[in-house]
Design an enzyme around this catalytic site. Structure first.
Site, short mmCIF file in Angstrom:
data_model
loop_
_atom_site.label_atom_id
_atom_site.label_comp_id
_atom_site.label_asym_id
_atom_site.label_seq_id
_atom_site.Cartn_x
_atom_site.Cartn_y
_atom_site.Cartn_z
N GLY A 7 43.56 51.15 16.80
CA GLY A 7 42.36 50.33 16.86
C GLY A 7 41.79 49.98 15.50
O GLY A 7 41.32 48.86 15.27
N THR A 45 54.12 50.04 18.40
CA THR A 45 55.12 49.98 19.48
C THR A 45 55.06 48.61 20.14
O THR A 45 53.99 47.99 20.24
CB THR A 45 54.89 51.07 20.54
OG1 THR A 45 53.57 50.96 21.07
CG2 THR A 45 55.08 52.45 19.94
N GLU A 81 52.19 57.26 28.25
CA GLU A 81 50.95 56.50 28.18
C GLU A 81 50.87 55.62 29.42
O GLU A 81 51.87 55.03 29.84
CB GLU A 81 50.92 55.63 26.92
CG GLU A 81 50.90 56.44 25.63
CD GLU A 81 51.07 55.61 24.38
OE1 GLU A 81 50.99 56.19 23.28
OE2 GLU A 81 51.30 54.38 24.50
N LEU A 82 49.68 55.51 29.97
CA LEU A 82 49.46 54.76 31.20
C LEU A 82 48.46 53.63 30.93
O LEU A 82 47.32 53.89 30.52
CB LEU A 82 48.92 55.68 32.30
CG LEU A 82 49.81 56.90 32.61
CD1 LEU A 82 49.06 57.88 33.51
CD2 LEU A 82 51.12 56.47 33.25
N TYR A 83 48.89 52.39 31.15
CA TYR A 83 48.07 51.21 30.88
C TYR A 83 47.62 50.60 32.20
O TYR A 83 48.44 50.40 33.11
CB TYR A 83 48.87 50.18 30.08
CG TYR A 83 49.31 50.67 28.73
CD1 TYR A 83 48.57 50.39 27.59
CD2 TYR A 83 50.48 51.44 28.59
CE1 TYR A 83 48.97 50.85 26.35
CE2 TYR A 83 50.88 51.90 27.35
CZ TYR A 83 50.12 51.60 26.23
OH TYR A 83 50.52 52.06 25.01
N TYR A 131 22.52 57.27 -11.77
CA TYR A 131 23.36 57.27 -12.97
C TYR A 131 22.49 56.97 -14.18
O TYR A 131 21.43 56.34 -14.08
CB TYR A 131 24.50 56.26 -12.86
CG TYR A 131 24.07 54.81 -12.78
CD1 TYR A 131 23.77 54.08 -13.94
CD2 TYR A 131 23.97 54.17 -11.55
CE1 TYR A 131 23.38 52.75 -13.87
CE2 TYR A 131 23.58 52.84 -11.47
CZ TYR A 131 23.28 52.13 -12.63
OH TYR A 131 22.89 50.82 -12.56
N ASP A 172 52.75 50.17 11.49
CA ASP A 172 53.76 50.73 12.39
C ASP A 172 53.15 50.71 13.77
O ASP A 172 51.97 50.98 13.95
CB ASP A 172 54.20 52.13 11.96
CG ASP A 172 53.14 53.19 12.22
OD1 ASP A 172 51.95 52.92 11.90
OD2 ASP A 172 53.46 54.27 12.72
N HIS A 207 19.52 47.12 -5.57
CA HIS A 207 19.87 48.27 -6.40
C HIS A 207 18.88 48.28 -7.56
O HIS A 207 18.82 47.34 -8.35
CB HIS A 207 21.30 48.16 -6.91
CG HIS A 207 21.60 49.07 -8.07
ND1 HIS A 207 21.32 50.41 -8.05
CD2 HIS A 207 22.16 48.82 -9.29
CE1 HIS A 207 21.69 50.95 -9.20
NE2 HIS A 207 22.19 50.01 -9.97
N VAL A 247 32.65 42.89 -4.38
CA VAL A 247 33.46 43.55 -5.41
C VAL A 247 32.54 44.04 -6.51
O VAL A 247 31.76 43.28 -7.07
CB VAL A 247 34.51 42.57 -5.98
CG1 VAL A 247 35.31 43.24 -7.09
CG2 VAL A 247 35.42 42.06 -4.88
N TYR A 264 59.47 51.58 18.98
CA TYR A 264 58.56 51.94 17.88
C TYR A 264 59.17 51.39 16.60
O TYR A 264 60.34 51.64 16.31
CB TYR A 264 58.40 53.46 17.79
CG TYR A 264 57.75 53.90 16.49
CD1 TYR A 264 56.41 53.63 16.24
CD2 TYR A 264 58.49 54.55 15.51
CE1 TYR A 264 55.82 54.01 15.04
CE2 TYR A 264 57.91 54.94 14.31
CZ TYR A 264 56.58 54.67 14.09
OH TYR A 264 56.00 55.03 12.90
N VAL A 268 31.44 45.47 -10.24
CA VAL A 268 31.79 45.00 -11.58
C VAL A 268 33.01 45.72 -12.13
O VAL A 268 33.94 45.11 -12.65
CB VAL A 268 30.58 45.17 -12.54
CG1 VAL A 268 31.00 44.88 -13.97
CG2 VAL A 268 29.44 44.27 -12.12
#
Length: 658
Positions: free
Chosen positions: A383, A368, A468-470, A75, A366, A44, A175, A353, A177
């Site tokens: 994800g 399922t 939903e199909l897995y 700045y 939250d 910087h 982090v 759920y 300043v």
């Protein structure tokens, strides 16, 4: 592993907890313990000029406002009698942690590199244009100029929390300043009390997937992101670097259909499909077109057309970005019971759920959970936050090894099929009973689709009949082809995440983690409490019981925009994070000091409305109440259309349960 001690050249220091707060050196220290802190040192540039006659009478370091010039990524900041000019507009100059010299060999500070004037020439011109009376004064000299080193991360956020790899080893890295004091307070609360006062999920070190820890990814994203540090970034803007890392088995088929891909956790996800452009003529003004370039950017009216067609017939949705992990073993039930608010001692084949809470009763997540066998539970979550969820579950595993977690995210793929004709489509490729009685809502079961065995879960995030199909990822393309062929005579279309994550969700007033659901809000405020609470203990139960006994401080509501017309006559559409105001333009603040703002925003094409979700102080959360939303300096009228969890569309859930 677990941290035990720190070995120094002065001897060993026994320690139950170790915090790595060493800035750009953090990755090197973490690596000593087998952990990852994915950041890179970056330059910087800054100049200090003076003395400035205008500041001659200044008594303190900072007495004048800081100028932040968004158009030039710069700045200008008064510092005593001088002026500091800093830039994020120059070319990205990245190093590795190994490039940073030690104190012993550094010519200056280890994080001060020689200034490269050629990279600052344009910034000199810009600062002169902005402040000619100061910069152009021949008596104002350059006192100091450096290529200073700071830490950049792949997503621009700090890296905080206990490392997933090593218990007791914490990161407080990247982090700035100005954020230092608040960050220190928050991490101290997290370490001592188990939770910070403010929500830190976007900075949680556990958020990173494995590919996001790679040096290539870190360099690519920080190189792209550097010039956005002070830039004006669209809230939906997509990364262009390091793409096509995680591809679903349907990717080539989706690409051929004109998918416009957005990225989540490395996965390429169709947001809409250009093959559905013909639907714009069919639905006309119902697609709620946008004429303003800002709101039309990273958006298409095709999203709303897909939404309307799905409501008429059916849509197939790629959900490969789900994070999936199994909890197994004799203590599996005890683990999920401890984490979930909802009852998990349910029949095999039930889908639950549930909120996942922190100790103060706010939302950790939250998700399922499917019970697949007596000692086998499958967790499905978003994800973007999936790895943090996996760590939270892993943290609760018993020390005796009686429960285990297996990450199946890259082993399984998921397809969603929803709409009034979804049952007809799936019934044509399986002999299993998919009737309302034979396959009830919130259940799952194995079905056979041609040569494939598929785990079907009857739930919905878009407010439509379907599931939903897995399936193992190598069989995903075959399943897609079976559904695609079967869907042709039912007018099924491919539907993007623009519908799944926004329009379908908002019409049903469904909450989203990171938007409506954070640790700063509780289950009652979000309108997600159930009539009964389970007897078993779970994390956050004590706080949750207290929240149930109290009047909620705030209540989540759905608002609709009454008039989109701006001062120029053009209709404008909010994108999220805008303040909600009283009719006289005042801020709305609850008794805990939380201001009302838009948590989610988007079209509700079935209703012909633009919907905003927000928390309002409970006394103001009244159906029909009128407020204002401030967007880009103008105020627009809005009305409370839904209070609590009541859906705006299909309020009795007839379509889902049919």
């Amino acid at each position: 592993g677990r941290i035990k001690r720190v070995r120094t050249d002065q001897g060993d220091i026994e320690a139950e907890y170790v915090v790595i707060a060493t800035g750009c050196w953090s990755p090197r220290l973490a690596a000593m313990a087998g952990a990852f802190i994915p950041l890179t040192p970056a330059v910087h540039q800054m100049k200090d000029i003076g003395p400035v006659p205008f500041f001659a009478d200044s008594k303190g370091d900072i007495e004048w406002p800081i100028i932040r010039d968004m158009d030039t990524n710069m700045y200008e900041r008064q510092h005593g009698t001088g002026l500091e000019v800093g830039s994020y507009a120059h070319r990205p100059i990245l190093y590795t942690p190994e490039d940073i010299p030690s104190n012993a060999v550094a010519a200056l500070s280890p994080t001060e590199f020689p200034f490269t004037q050629v990279d600052f020439d344009l910034q000199d011109e810009h600062s002169l244009e902005l402040m000619p009376s100061i910069i152009g004064d021949e008596n104002v000299r350059e006192k100091y100029a450096i290529n200073g080193i700071l830490s950049l991360t792949p997503d621009g956020m700090p890296i905080l929390g206990e490392t997933p790899e090593v218990k007791g080893l914490w990161s407080v890295a990247a982090v700035w300043v100005k954020e230092g004091p608040g960050t220190g307070k928050s991490v101290a609360e997290w370490m001592v009390l188990g939770e910070s006062e403010i929500d830190l999920h976007s900075s949680d070190i556990a958020r990173f997937h494995e590919h996001q820890k790679s040096t290539f990814h870190v360099k690519a994203r920080t190189h792209e992101g550097f010039n956005k540090t002070y830039g004006i970034v669209h809230p939906n803007e997509q990364w262009s670097s390091n793409r096509n890392v995680r591809l679903s088995p349907f990717y080539d088929r989706e690409k051929a259909l004109g998918a416009q891909f957005y990225e989540t956790a490395g996965w390429e996800r169709p947001f809409w499909y250009s093959c559905n452009e013909h639907l714009l003529a069919k639905f006309g003004e119902k697609v709620m077109p946008r004429t303003s370039e800002w709101e039309a950017r990273w958006w298409s009216p095709i999203i709303n057309a897909e939404h309307l067609q799905m409501r008429e017939s059916a849509g197939i949705v790629d959900l490969s970005a789900f994070a999936i992990f199994d909890v197994t073993g004799p203590s599996a039930l005890a683990v999920v019971q401890k984490l979930a608010v909802r009852q998990m001692d349910v029949a095999v084949g039930r889908v639950v759920y549930t909120p996942i809470l922190g100790i103060n009763g706010g939302f950790k997540s939250d998700l399922t959970i499917m019970r697949l066998a007596q000692n086998h539970f499958r967790v499905v979550t978003g994800g973007a936050h999936g790895m943090a969820d996996k760590k939270w579950f892993s943290d609760q595993l018993p020390a005796d090894g009686s429960a285990h977690i297996v990450d199946l995210t890259s082993a399984y793929t998921t397809i969603g099929v929803w709409g009034p004709r979804a049952r007809d489509i799936l019934a044509s490729i399986t002999k299993d009973d998919l009737s309302a009685e034979g396959f009830t809502f919130s259940t799952c079961k194995m079905i056979e689709c041609g040569p494939l065995r598929v785990l079907a879960s009857r739930i919905s995030y878009v407010g439509e009949l379907g599931c939903e199909l897995y399936i193992p990822i190598e069989q995903g393309a075959k399943l897609w082809d079976l559904i695609w062929e079967a869907g042709k005579k039912h007018e099924m279309i491919p539907v993007g995440i623009g519908v799944y994550g926004t329009t379908g969700r908002l019409e049903k007033s469904y909450r989203a983690y990171g938007n409506e659901l954070e640790t700063e809000y509780n289950v009652v405020e979000a309108g997600m409490q159930t009539a009964k609470i389970k007897d078993q203990e779970f994390i956050g139960k004590e706080a949750h019981l207290r929240h149930r006994a109290e009047k909620p401080v705030t209540t989540l509501c759905s608002l609709t925009v009454d008039d989109h017309t701006s001062s120029t006559g053009e209709k404008r559409y909010m994108l999220g994070k805008e303040p909600i105001l009283t009719l006289d333009g005042g801020p709305i603040v609850d008794s805990h000091g939380r201001r009302s703002y838009v948590t989610s925003a988007g079209s509700a094409p079935s209703l012909g409305k633009h919907v905003l979700m927000t928390y309002l102080p409970t006394d103001l959360a009244v159906m029909g109440a009128k407020f204002l939303v401030e967007y880009l300096g103008e105020k627009y009228p809005v009305t409370v259309a839904g209070v609590g969890s009541a859906p705006l569309f299909d309020p009795t859930n007839e379509r889902i349960l049919s």
